[in-house]
Design an enzyme around this catalytic site. Structure first.
Site, mmCIF file in Angstrom:
data_model
loop_
_atom_site.group_PDB
_atom_site.id
_atom_site.type_symbol
_atom_site.label_atom_id
_atom_site.label_comp_id
_atom_site.label_asym_id
_atom_site.label_seq_id
_atom_site.Cartn_x
_atom_site.Cartn_y
_atom_site.Cartn_z
ATOM 1 N N GLY A 31 0.773 -1.233 0.000
ATOM 2 C CA GLY A 31 0.000 0.000 0.000
ATOM 3 C C GLY A 31 0.804 1.283 0.000
ATOM 4 N N GLU A 75 4.936 -6.030 3.234
ATOM 5 C CA GLU A 75 4.702 -6.866 2.039
ATOM 6 C C GLU A 75 4.582 -5.944 0.843
ATOM 7 O OE1 GLU A 75 0.950 -8.789 2.633
ATOM 8 O OE2 GLU A 75 1.801 -10.502 3.633
ATOM 9 N N GLY A 99 4.977 -4.242 -2.729
ATOM 10 C CA GLY A 99 5.212 -4.657 -4.109
ATOM 11 C C GLY A 99 5.545 -3.427 -4.939
ATOM 12 N N ARG A 100 4.543 -2.573 -5.091
ATOM 13 C CA ARG A 100 4.670 -1.378 -5.916
ATOM 14 C C ARG A 100 5.858 -0.506 -5.507
ATOM 15 N NH1 ARG A 100 0.065 0.386 -8.375
ATOM 16 N NH2 ARG A 100 -1.112 -0.645 -6.729
ATOM 17 N N TYR A 118 -7.628 0.668 -15.189
ATOM 18 C CA TYR A 118 -7.963 1.658 -14.155
ATOM 19 C C TYR A 118 -7.961 3.099 -14.681
ATOM 20 C CZ TYR A 118 -5.874 -2.161 -11.302
ATOM 21 O OH TYR A 118 -5.520 -3.349 -10.740
ATOM 22 N N CYS A 169 -8.115 -4.607 -30.374
ATOM 23 C CA CYS A 169 -9.418 -4.181 -30.877
ATOM 24 C C CYS A 169 -10.290 -3.819 -29.681
ATOM 25 C CB CYS A 169 -10.046 -5.287 -31.710
ATOM 26 S SG CYS A 169 -8.990 -5.761 -33.074
ATOM 27 N N GLU A 170 -9.875 -2.800 -28.977
ATOM 28 C CA GLU A 170 -10.487 -2.351 -27.731
ATOM 29 C C GLU A 170 -10.141 -0.876 -27.631
ATOM 30 O OE1 GLU A 170 -11.840 -2.979 -24.799
ATOM 31 O OE2 GLU A 170 -12.054 -5.153 -24.724
#
Ligand code: PLP
Length: 418
Positions: free
Chosen positions: A230, A272, A274-275, A314, A341-342
């Site tokens: 976080g 913990e 990550g980012r 996001y 194709c989005e």
């Protein structure tokens, strides 16, 4: 804050001679320096350990670098446990913070003697039946409601699927004690990608106060408190990065205020992250291959959301540098698109950038965590290679690009209907 790539145009031109774009490139020096700073920030706590959230960047080379810097792993799936095992992480270096956990994964975690972090009170019986209750265990807390820092709403734990209520966690510790558990921990993850030095200290205070209450009510003295992930990174150039030394000091202060006076001055602090550990130390390197002028100006690059899903998923901002044009005015407005194709397959929308020409190399910033890892194979698109920029400036391939053979591998033997 000006966002600067950790490589130069000249370096990238050399690298792309051997490894074609697109690829993810990681900065070993940045990763190591940051990991050391985190360790320094929590050096006041003798038991401190960072368990890197494998899901952020599941690559053996990255995990080995972090292992050398004293980190363990945080896993939440079978393959993440298997990767940690194969790299040689010992049981007490592996955290298993899963949810909705299949029985086989609890069995694997027990086999590795990883620290299981129970997401729910009903998992006590599930674990007992499937894999047995270990001597050491952690429980995940969810305080409910909304999580605020000052007047800012940070996140909405009341709406999150994770963790136990306060009543449940008290009951869980009492039951686990009866079942023979000797060493206990607690975990909570209340807000994602926070860019403020207040998140960890605020979370720590909630958990430390609860730890005191748990001791009073159940007699269980926690051995470790896991502040989880976080702590974020500034994806946009206008934001100040977190000061991890200030964050460590903030947690230290709360520790001395709440835990030490309660005779709990030996609780270990775990994280913990990550980012925070990886995001700024990864670039997605792409090349401009098309320009298109219709109702808007488009630049098409040789990557797509398969290589970096966060913008499509996001609407996340990722800064972009047009290599070699850092000093030129940002007097063009582009949508930078991928080839899916989005219509949400855009790395940037209405982004002010210098004039881009076909063949220009673009660095998409802060892709070191939850970047390659979130990739998928929509439209039959293939995942890119991952490269490591070593401290000596050399480059090492740490995952090859997928080939059509990889894509078709699960169809081997299934091409005929009969
Ligand atoms: C995703 C996750 C993390 C890492 O979160 P970051 O925001 O990348 O720091 C840590 N712990 C758990 C249980 C997670 O699910």
């Amino acid at each position: 804050m000006m966002k600067k790539p950790f490589v130069t145009k000249e370096q990238l031109e050399t690298i792309t001679k051997e490894y074609p774009t697109p690829f993810h490139l990681y900065d070993e020096k940045g990763i190591r320096e940051n990991a050391r700073k985190l360790k320094q920030a929590f050096a006041w706590n003798p038991g401190f350990k960072e368990y890197f959230a494998v899901k952020a960047t599941p690559n053996p080379a990255i995990l080995r670098i972090l292992k050398e810097e004293g980190c363990g792993t945080d896993c939440s799936s079978m393959t993440e446990l298997m990767m940690s095992e194969r790299i040689g992480f010992a049981g007490d270096e592996i955290m298993f913070s899963s949810n909705d956990t299949p029985a086989e994964e609890f069995i694997k975690a027990r086999e590795l003697d990883a620290t299981i972090n129970l997401d729910d009170i009903t998992h006590i019986d599930f674990l007992k039946k499937s894999a047995g209750i270990p001597k050491k265990i952690s429980c995940r807390f969810n305080p409910g409601g909304i999580f605020e820092l000052g007047t800012d709403i940070m996140d909405n734990p009341g709406d999150a699927k994770y963790g136990m209520t306060k009543e449940q966690i008290l009951e869980a510790y009492a039951r686990l004690k009866d079942l023979g558990v000797e060493t206990f921990g607690m975990h909570a993850f209340l807000a994602s990608n926070t860019v403020t030095n207040e998140y960890y200290p605020t979370l720590a205070k909630i958990l430390f106060q609860l730890a005191v209450e748990i001791k009073e009510k159940t007699g269980v003295a926690l051995s470790f408190i896991n502040l989880s992930g976080g702590v974020g990174v500034p994806y946009t150039p206008d934001k100040e990065p977190n000061d991890i030394l200030a964050i460590g000091e903030g947690v230290h202060k709360v520790y001395d205020e709440v835990l030490a006076p309660a005779g709990m001055g030996d609780v270990k602090i775990f994280t913990e992250l990550g980012r925070f550990m990886l995001a700024p130390y990864g670039h997605l390197v792409v090349k401009a291959i098309h320009e298109k002028h219709i109702y808007k100006e488009y630049i098409g690059v040789d990557a797509c959301a398969v290589n970096l899903m966060r913008p499509a998923m996001y609407g996340a901002y990722h800064h972009i540098t047009v290599m070699g044009k850092e000093e030129m005015p940002c007097d063009h407005i582009y949508d930078i698109t991928g080839s899916l194709c989005e219509n949400n397959d855009k790395f940037a929308v209405d982004r002010k950038l210098p004039e881009i020409e076909i063949g220009d190399l673009l660095v998409i910033h802060d892709t070191g965590a939850h970047g390659f890892a979130m990739g998928y194979n929509y439209n039959g698109k293939l995942k890119s290679a991952e490269l490591l920029l070593r401290e000596d400036g050399s480059v090492k391939l740490i995952r090859r690009a997928e080939t059509p053979e990889d894509y078709f591998a699960t169809l081997e033997g299934f091409w005929d209907l009969t």
